[in-house]
Design an enzyme around this catalytic site. Structure first.
Site, PDB file in Angstrom:
ATOM      1  N   SER A 225       0.828  -1.206   0.000  1.00 47.18           N
ATOM      2  CA  SER A 225       0.000   0.000   0.000  1.00 47.18           C
ATOM      3  C   SER A 225       0.861   1.253   0.000  1.00 47.18           C
ATOM      4  CB  SER A 225      -0.904  -0.021   1.237  1.00 47.18           C
ATOM      5  OG  SER A 225      -1.274   1.293   1.578  1.00 47.18           O
ATOM      6  N   LYS A 226       0.419   2.224  -0.750  1.00 48.40           N
ATOM      7  CA  LYS A 226       1.137   3.491  -0.824  1.00 48.40           C
ATOM      8  C   LYS A 226       1.160   4.184   0.543  1.00 48.40           C
ATOM      9  CE  LYS A 226      -1.059   7.082  -2.849  1.00 48.40           C
ATOM     10  NZ  LYS A 226      -1.021   8.497  -2.524  1.00 48.40           N
TER      11      LYS A 226
END
Ligand code: GLU
Length: 530
Positions: free
Chosen positions: A254-255
């Site tokens: 996930s960013k």
């Protein structure tokens, strides 16, 4: 078999996630492998922001990687529009048909009423199932609820018994109990429609044969199958791909978890490397738009698309247990859904770096130079690439640096001193003190500098000879001189061959730089400070 048509359906988020590229790549390869079409649909129903702006980095990323699409965003196609925001009428017609046929209903409950039912179910430890108490199936019932000032949504009337069974092309036979499904909302009070309905209608309208998407959508599939069947659609085949997982874990990459990933030394190194290059190009980067989870990071840093694709194709797919290197053509030739694994594939920065290194070193120096020139321009180090001798100079540098240049952007972080003005060279402070911190070391360099001023033949071979005869005569060791010379003309303690540096910089520049370095050394480390 019906023609193969696959799709990738990004929401315009303003960035392209590396895991999304893996999913798009598998769709693209599958379509190309079977002579089919790859469609880029845009899921922009809930967009508040400027769509074109938020879409641009995504389309750019695909263009850079060479993943082309036959229909969809920008290119259009026979089933356009391919933007969900422009297809509302289609979804509304489908919602109406579902209501008319008894598969969906107007529901006049409030959020609180449904929540109260859910809480009661939880308290009694039984699965929640909405009572459908505020379901309206006749005009009279609707009128009655509306007279009470209630607003409606449209919900699917989901089956409550039995199970939804289907064969997933990656996960095999799967089964979901209907009793666990909610009556999903497909349309809001304002007439707008929700993702599940929109996605099913689109897949049907665009004649999608295979829905290949990330594992997180597997639990959505039963409700989508039910919607599709209720609309009388022929269903696509489904294939749910394993996640691209965090470094060293099974959780989805996930960013938003960047800080956590930076604790991984390989991830950190990769990130810092990119940041250094971005900094030298004068880019204002934020972790939100520039980090190794986002494709822009690789484009800006100067990775090779072929290396990224080669790395990504192995995140969840393999040909056999040993083959690692694939050209795009070989990927297309060999890709199959049967060889996609169920287990999440962890994002391994070291491996990605190794692919980049291999692909980079397979290029000729001329190819590398051509790829690097734009970086020198962006960094303001070369004004006119077409100027006489500019390309030749870069090729010489590339040859001298050899495999030390790992990405196209490395030219500006590793070898910028070939381009900066003689009086703008940055000095490595530690090396400076170590190599030129004493009057003796300064004196040796000064003598050698004077010796060089008489040298006419400014070539690698000759400069090498000159230095060796100089140290023999002076009775010093090569180490007493060579590091100081490198530092004085490059400002760095490491780099390509020292004589290559001298030859590429040219005599005039070298003498200038040596003078300036000596002056600085004498000022910084004067004899009395000893
Ligand atoms: N826009 C959806 C997503 O992000 C597409 C889902 C699908 O492939 O059906 O993930």
């Amino acid at each position: 078999m019906a023609p193969v048509r696959t799709r990738f359906a990004p929401s315009p988020t303003g960035y392209l996630h590396i895991g999304g590229v893996r999913t798009a790549l598998f769709n693209w390869l599958f379509a190309r492998r079977h002579g089919g079409q790859f469609i880029l649909r845009i899921d922009d129903t809930d967009q508040q922001r400027n769509i074109a702006e938020a879409l641009e980095p995504i389309l750019d990323g695909f263009r850079w990687l060479g993943i082309d699409w036959d229909e969809g965003a920008e290119v259009g196609g026979p089933y356009e529009p391919y933007y969900q925001s422009q297809r509302l009428e289609r979804y509304q017609a489908a919602a109406q048909k579902l209501i008319d046929d008894g598969f969906a209903y107007y529901d006049y409950s409030t959020t609180e009423e449904v929540a109260a039912e859910r809480d009661a179910a939880m308290a009694e430890k039984r699965p929640f199932q909405y009572s459908r108490k505020w379901m309206a199936t006749t005009p009279e019932e609707r009128a009655k609820f509306e007279a009470e000032g209630r607003a409606f949504v449209v919900r699917m009337k989901m089956p409550r018994e039995g199970a939804c069974e289907f064969t997933d092309l990656v996960r095999g036979d799967v089964s979901f109990e209907w009793s666990k499904e909610n009556d999903h909302v497909i349309q809001r009070n304002d007439g707008s429609c929700l993702y599940h309905l929109a996605s099913v209608v689109d897949d049907y309208d665009f004649k999608i044969s295979h829905v290949i998407r990330a594992e997180e959508h597997l639990p959505n599939t039963p409700r989508q199958i039910f919607i599709g069947q209720s609309l009388g659609y022929e269903l696509p085949k489904y294939a749910h791909l394993p996640y691209v997982a965090e470094p060293g874990s099974k959780n989805k990459l996930s960013k938003r978890k960047l800080e956590k990933y930076l604790k991984n030394p390989d991830f950190k190194r990769l990130n810092e490397h990119g940041e250094e290059i971005a900094k030298r190009m004068g880019l204002q980067t934020s972790a939100d738009t520039f980090n190794p989870v986002i494709v822009d990071f690789y484009e800006l840093t100067g990775y090779l698309p072929s290396a990224i694709l080669n790395y990504l194709v192995l995140l969840g797919w393999s040909l056999d247990d040993k083959t690692e290197d694939f050209t795009v053509e070989q990927m297309i030739e060999n890709f199959s859904l049967e060889r996609v694994t169920k287990a999440p594939a962890s994002f391994d920065c070291k491996k990605l770096w190794a692919f980049q290194d291999r692909h980079m070193q397979a290029l000729s120096d001329a190819e590398k130079a051509a790829g690097m020139m734009p970086y020198l321009q962006k960094a303001g180090l070369v004004a006119d690439p077409a100027a006489e001798g500019e390309m030749e100079k870069l090729e010489q540098i590339v040859t001298a640096c050899g495999d030390r240049l790992k990405t196209m952007g490395d030219i500006i972080s590793y070898a910028d001193y070939f381009y900066v003005a003689d009086d703008k060279m940055e000095m490595d402070e530690k090396g400076f003190k170590k190599r030129l911190g004493t009057p003796e070391s300064q004196a040796i360099l000064a003598t050698f500098r004077n010796h060089l001023s008489d040298v006419e033949d400014w070539t690698v071979e000759h400069l090498d000879k000159e230095m060796h005869s100089f140290i023999d005569e002076a009775g010093i060791k090569i180490g007493d001189l060579i590091h100081a010379v490198r530092l004085s003309v490059t400002g760095k303690t490491v780099g390509p061959g020292m004589f290559d540096c001298l030859a590429i910089l040219g005599k005039e520049s070298c003498l200038h730089r040596m003078d300036a370095t000596l002056k600085l050394a004498q000022e910084t480390f004067p004899p009395e400070a000893e």
